[in-house]
Design a protein around this motif. Structure first.
Motif, PDB file in Angstrom:
ATOM      1  N   ILE A  73      52.944 106.498  37.993  1.00  0.00           N
ATOM      2  CA  ILE A  73      53.008 105.541  36.887  1.00  0.00           C
ATOM      3  C   ILE A  73      51.592 105.012  36.656  1.00  0.00           C
ATOM      4  O   ILE A  73      50.971 104.480  37.580  1.00  0.00           O
ATOM      5  N   PRO A  74      51.029 105.166  35.451  1.00  0.00           N
ATOM      6  CA  PRO A  74      49.644 104.742  35.217  1.00  0.00           C
ATOM      7  C   PRO A  74      49.410 103.271  35.567  1.00  0.00           C
ATOM      8  O   PRO A  74      50.212 102.394  35.223  1.00  0.00           O
ATOM      9  N   TYR A  75      48.309 103.031  36.255  1.00  0.00           N
ATOM     10  CA  TYR A  75      47.926 101.687  36.698  1.00  0.00           C
ATOM     11  C   TYR A  75      46.449 101.512  36.388  1.00  0.00           C
ATOM     12  O   TYR A  75      45.627 102.373  36.698  1.00  0.00           O
ATOM     13  N   TYR A  76      46.111 100.369  35.758  1.00  0.00           N
ATOM     14  CA  TYR A  76      44.738 100.117  35.329  1.00  0.00           C
ATOM     15  C   TYR A  76      44.221  98.854  36.016  1.00  0.00           C
ATOM     16  O   TYR A  76      44.683  97.748  35.720  1.00  0.00           O
ATOM     17  N   PRO A  77      43.280  98.995  36.977  1.00  0.00           N
ATOM     18  CA  PRO A  77      42.805  97.821  37.722  1.00  0.00           C
ATOM     19  C   PRO A  77      41.876  96.939  36.899  1.00  0.00           C
ATOM     20  O   PRO A  77      41.113  97.431  36.051  1.00  0.00           O
ATOM     21  N   PHE A  78      41.943  95.618  37.145  1.00  0.00           N
ATOM     22  CA  PHE A  78      41.066  94.647  36.494  1.00  0.00           C
ATOM     23  C   PHE A  78      40.645  93.583  37.499  1.00  0.00           C
ATOM     24  O   PHE A  78      41.387  93.280  38.433  1.00  0.00           O
ATOM     25  N   LYS A  79      39.474  93.028  37.278  1.00  0.00           N
ATOM     26  CA  LYS A  79      39.098  91.821  38.011  1.00  0.00           C
ATOM     27  C   LYS A  79      39.966  90.672  37.513  1.00  0.00           C
ATOM     28  O   LYS A  79      40.396  90.648  36.363  1.00  0.00           O
ATOM     29  N   SER A  80      40.175  89.703  38.393  1.00  0.00           N
ATOM     30  CA  SER A  80      40.879  88.500  37.960  1.00  0.00           C
ATOM     31  C   SER A  80      40.139  87.267  38.441  1.00  0.00           C
ATOM     32  O   SER A  80      39.375  87.321  39.418  1.00  0.00           O
ATOM     33  N   TYR A  81      40.369  86.168  37.726  1.00  0.00           N
ATOM     34  CA  TYR A  81      39.745  84.884  38.051  1.00  0.00           C
ATOM     35  C   TYR A  81      40.835  83.825  38.123  1.00  0.00           C
ATOM     36  O   TYR A  81      41.599  83.630  37.177  1.00  0.00           O
ATOM     37  N   THR A  82      40.904  83.157  39.271  1.00  0.00           N
ATOM     38  CA  THR A  82      41.900  82.111  39.496  1.00  0.00           C
ATOM     39  C   THR A  82      41.204  80.763  39.536  1.00  0.00           C
ATOM     40  O   THR A  82      40.220  80.579  40.269  1.00  0.00           O
ATOM     41  N   LEU A  83      41.713  79.824  38.744  1.00  0.00           N
ATOM     42  CA  LEU A  83      41.128  78.485  38.671  1.00  0.00           C
ATOM     43  C   LEU A  83      42.135  77.454  39.141  1.00  0.00           C
ATOM     44  O   LEU A  83      43.308  77.517  38.781  1.00  0.00           O
ATOM     45  N   GLY A  84      41.677  76.509  39.928  1.00  0.00           N
ATOM     46  CA  GLY A  84      42.559  75.484  40.466  1.00  0.00           C
ATOM     47  C   GLY A  84      42.500  75.479  41.981  1.00  0.00           C
ATOM     48  O   GLY A  84      41.870  76.334  42.606  1.00  0.00           O
ATOM     49  N   LYS A  85      43.160  74.532  42.575  1.00  0.00           N
ATOM     50  CA  LYS A  85      43.130  74.377  44.021  1.00  0.00           C
ATOM     51  C   LYS A  85      44.147  75.324  44.662  1.00  0.00           C
ATOM     52  O   LYS A  85      45.356  75.175  44.469  1.00  0.00           O
ATOM     53  N   ILE A  86      43.665  76.291  45.403  1.00  0.00           N
ATOM     54  CA  ILE A  86      44.502  77.252  46.112  1.00  0.00           C
ATOM     55  C   ILE A  86      44.250  77.072  47.607  1.00  0.00           C
ATOM     56  O   ILE A  86      43.102  77.026  48.049  1.00  0.00           O
ATOM     57  N   SER A  87      45.295  76.943  48.384  1.00  0.00           N
ATOM     58  CA  SER A  87      45.142  76.692  49.818  1.00  0.00           C
ATOM     59  C   SER A  87      44.448  77.867  50.505  1.00  0.00           C
ATOM     60  O   SER A  87      44.575  79.020  50.092  1.00  0.00           O
ATOM     61  N   SER A  88      43.723  77.550  51.557  1.00  0.00           N
ATOM     62  CA  SER A  88      42.983  78.575  52.292  1.00  0.00           C
ATOM     63  C   SER A  88      43.928  79.593  52.922  1.00  0.00           C
ATOM     64  O   SER A  88      43.589  80.774  53.050  1.00  0.00           O
ATOM     65  N   SER A  89      45.134  79.165  53.296  1.00  0.00           N
ATOM     66  CA  SER A  89      46.086  80.098  53.914  1.00  0.00           C
ATOM     67  C   SER A  89      46.536  81.158  52.909  1.00  0.00           C
ATOM     68  O   SER A  89      46.718  82.333  53.267  1.00  0.00           O
ATOM     69  N   ILE A  90      46.714  80.762  51.643  1.00  0.00           N
ATOM     70  CA  ILE A  90      47.093  81.734  50.613  1.00  0.00           C
ATOM     71  C   ILE A  90      45.945  82.694  50.344  1.00  0.00           C
ATOM     72  O   ILE A  90      46.138  83.914  50.239  1.00  0.00           O
ATOM     73  N   ILE A  91      44.731  82.159  50.264  1.00  0.00           N
ATOM     74  CA  ILE A  91      43.563  83.024  50.055  1.00  0.00           C
ATOM     75  C   ILE A  91      43.426  84.014  51.198  1.00  0.00           C
ATOM     76  O   ILE A  91      43.140  85.201  50.994  1.00  0.00           O
ATOM     77  N   ASP A  92      43.638  83.550  52.432  1.00  0.00           N
ATOM     78  CA  ASP A  92      43.566  84.445  53.597  1.00  0.00           C
ATOM     79  C   ASP A  92      44.613  85.562  53.497  1.00  0.00           C
ATOM     80  O   ASP A  92      44.354  86.699  53.898  1.00  0.00           O
ATOM     81  N   SER A  93      45.787  85.233  52.965  1.00  0.00           N
ATOM     82  CA  SER A  93      46.829  86.262  52.824  1.00  0.00           C
ATOM     83  C   SER A  93      46.428  87.308  51.789  1.00  0.00           C
ATOM     84  O   SER A  93      46.764  88.490  51.940  1.00  0.00           O
ATOM     85  N   TRP A  94      45.709  86.899  50.746  1.00  0.00           N
ATOM     86  CA  TRP A  94      45.210  87.865  49.768  1.00  0.00           C
ATOM     87  C   TRP A  94      44.192  88.805  50.415  1.00  0.00           C
ATOM     88  O   TRP A  94      44.224  90.013  50.192  1.00  0.00           O
ATOM     89  N   ILE A  95      43.310  88.224  51.209  1.00  0.00           N
ATOM     90  CA  ILE A  95      42.294  89.032  51.898  1.00  0.00           C
ATOM     91  C   ILE A  95      42.965  90.006  52.860  1.00  0.00           C
ATOM     92  O   ILE A  95      42.586  91.181  52.950  1.00  0.00           O
ATOM     93  N   SER A  96      43.988  89.540  53.573  1.00  0.00           N
ATOM     94  CA  SER A  96      44.721  90.409  54.505  1.00  0.00           C
ATOM     95  C   SER A  96      45.408  91.558  53.782  1.00  0.00           C
ATOM     96  O   SER A  96      45.636  92.627  54.361  1.00  0.00           O
ATOM     97  N   ALA A  97      45.743  91.347  52.512  1.00  0.00           N
ATOM     98  CA  ALA A  97      46.383  92.398  51.709  1.00  0.00           C
ATOM     99  C   ALA A  97      45.375  93.407  51.170  1.00  0.00           C
ATOM    100  O   ALA A  97      45.757  94.354  50.481  1.00  0.00           O
ATOM    101  N   GLY A  98      44.086  93.194  51.475  1.00  0.00           N
ATOM    102  CA  GLY A  98      43.057  94.136  51.056  1.00  0.00           C
ATOM    103  C   GLY A  98      42.314  93.757  49.797  1.00  0.00           C
ATOM    104  O   GLY A  98      41.546  94.567  49.252  1.00  0.00           O
ATOM    105  N   VAL A  99      42.499  92.511  49.317  1.00  0.00           N
ATOM    106  CA  VAL A  99      41.829  92.067  48.098  1.00  0.00           C
ATOM    107  C   VAL A  99      40.446  91.526  48.466  1.00  0.00           C
ATOM    108  O   VAL A  99      40.286  90.776  49.437  1.00  0.00           O
ATOM    109  N   ASN A 100      39.453  91.912  47.686  1.00  0.00           N
ATOM    110  CA  ASN A 100      38.083  91.416  47.884  1.00  0.00           C
ATOM    111  C   ASN A 100      37.942  90.095  47.136  1.00  0.00           C
ATOM    112  O   ASN A 100      37.980  90.058  45.910  1.00  0.00           O
TER     113      ASN A 100
END
Length: 343
Positions: A73-100
């Motif tokens: 199924i075609p998939y097109y990657p994009f950069k994303s920008y998140t604004l607002g207060k995001i907890s460090s634990s959630i950010i760590d989970s994104w990094i653990s999922a392989g997100v830069n």
């Protein structure tokens, strides 16, 4: 894992993202499967797939991404920008999922944002669903003495398993009560003075809107919305969007003046906690739904959990928090919350 269950016959009612995903997986395992789609709707050509979720939603999103790759199924990657207060634990989970992940000041947004690479993209929903030859029957699931039958044109037909995955139409296609409500969610095509909106995804939790490219060619067009639900039935016509101008105003605070070109939407299905659910509702009937507007992210993932459970004849324990039984003490008298775009 491949299962040899050629004697099984499975009927899927509903040919959207989840029903089409289940169909593909069952066919690949050699199962005799019929797809019945009594309410064919026109899907958006592409939808957001994101790993920037939380908890086990991330795990489902990873399973969905694996599904898209496996079935081309075609998939097109994009950069994303998140604004607002995001907890460090959630950010760590994104990094653990392989997100830069990096935090930086973004000039065209004029604010500090979380830049994510490898976490977001657009998936071709049209390619996923167009693979299926939908059968527009006037169908209904009739449950009698805890056994389900497919009712077509006043005749009852048996199936080893029936899977109800018709989204906003599900609660109207079975003679059992489901703990879900239906609603209309809309988004608008905007023209912006900032060309960057055409090649980046934005999650703005300060001004409460999201923005995604249309086709990703760097043109200043984007689809934007706020994930707000308008409670209604999927049979209602001429939905009134009362806060459209107010949403445009919030978008303009972030991106400068924008011009609305077109507004469209779809009917969706919500659970009391705004998270998806699946489980048995009769001896041979499974329900899967309540994707609350983020079915492209987690839908194929939860579909794979259900398929594995049916074929292995073992209940999944790892994803048990998504089981329908958690709503045993609920009814459909609840208030629909905000769609999870993306948190």
């Amino acid at each position: 894992m491949t299962y040899q269950h050629y004697d099984l016959k499975i009927t899927i009612v509903g040919g959207g993202i989840v029903g089409s995903s289940i169909y593909r997986m069952l066919k690949k395992n050699g199962i005799e499967v019929q797809l019945i789609d009594p309410k064919i709707k026109k899907p958006f050509p592409t939808l957001i797939h994101s790993l920037l979720l939380k908890g086990k939603d991330i795990e489902l999103a990873k399973l969905s991404l694996n599904f898209y790759k496996k079935f081309n199924i075609p998939y097109y990657p994009f950069k994303s920008y998140t604004l607002g207060k995001i907890s460090s634990s959630i950010i760590d989970s994104w990094i653990s999922a392989g997100v830069n992940i990096s935090i930086k000041f973004v000039n065209w947004i004029n604010d500090e944002a979380i830049e994510a690479v490898g976490g977001d993209g657009l998936v071709s929903i049209r390619s996923l669903i167009s693979y299926i030859e939908n059968i527009p029957y006037n169908s209904y699931i009739f449950v009698k003495q805890n056994k389900g039958f497919i009712k077509l044109n006043d005749k009852l037909y048996e199936s080893d398993f029936i899977i109800l995955s018709a989204g906003a139409w599900s609660k109207y296609l079975i003679n059992l009560k489901l703990p879900v409500k239906t609603y209309f969610c809309w988004a608008s095509l905007f023209l912006s003075r900032k060309k960057e909106v055409g090649s980046n995804i934005i999650y703005d939790y300060i001004n409460n809107f999201y923005s995604r490219p249309v086709i990703g060619l760097g043109l200043p067009f984007a689809i934007m919305g706020d994930g707000k639900a308008i409670e209604t039935t999927p049979f209602q016509q001429n939905i009134c969007i009362e806060d459209k101008n107010e949403v445009s105003s919030r978008i303009s605070r972030r991106l400068g003046e924008v011009k609305e070109l077109y507004t469209s939407g779809n009917f969706c299905e919500a659970t009391p906690d705004m998270r998806p659910a699946y489980g048995k509702v009769a001896e041979n009937v499974y329900y899967i739904g309540g994707f609350n507007g983020y079915g492209a992210e987690v839908g194929p993932g939860l579909a794979s959990v259900l398929v594995e459970e049916i074929l292995s004849k073992k209940e999944d324990t790892y994803f048990k928090e998504y089981r329908l039984e958690r709503f045993n003490d609920h009814n459909d008298d609840f208030e629909i919350g905000q769609e999870p775009h993306e948190l």
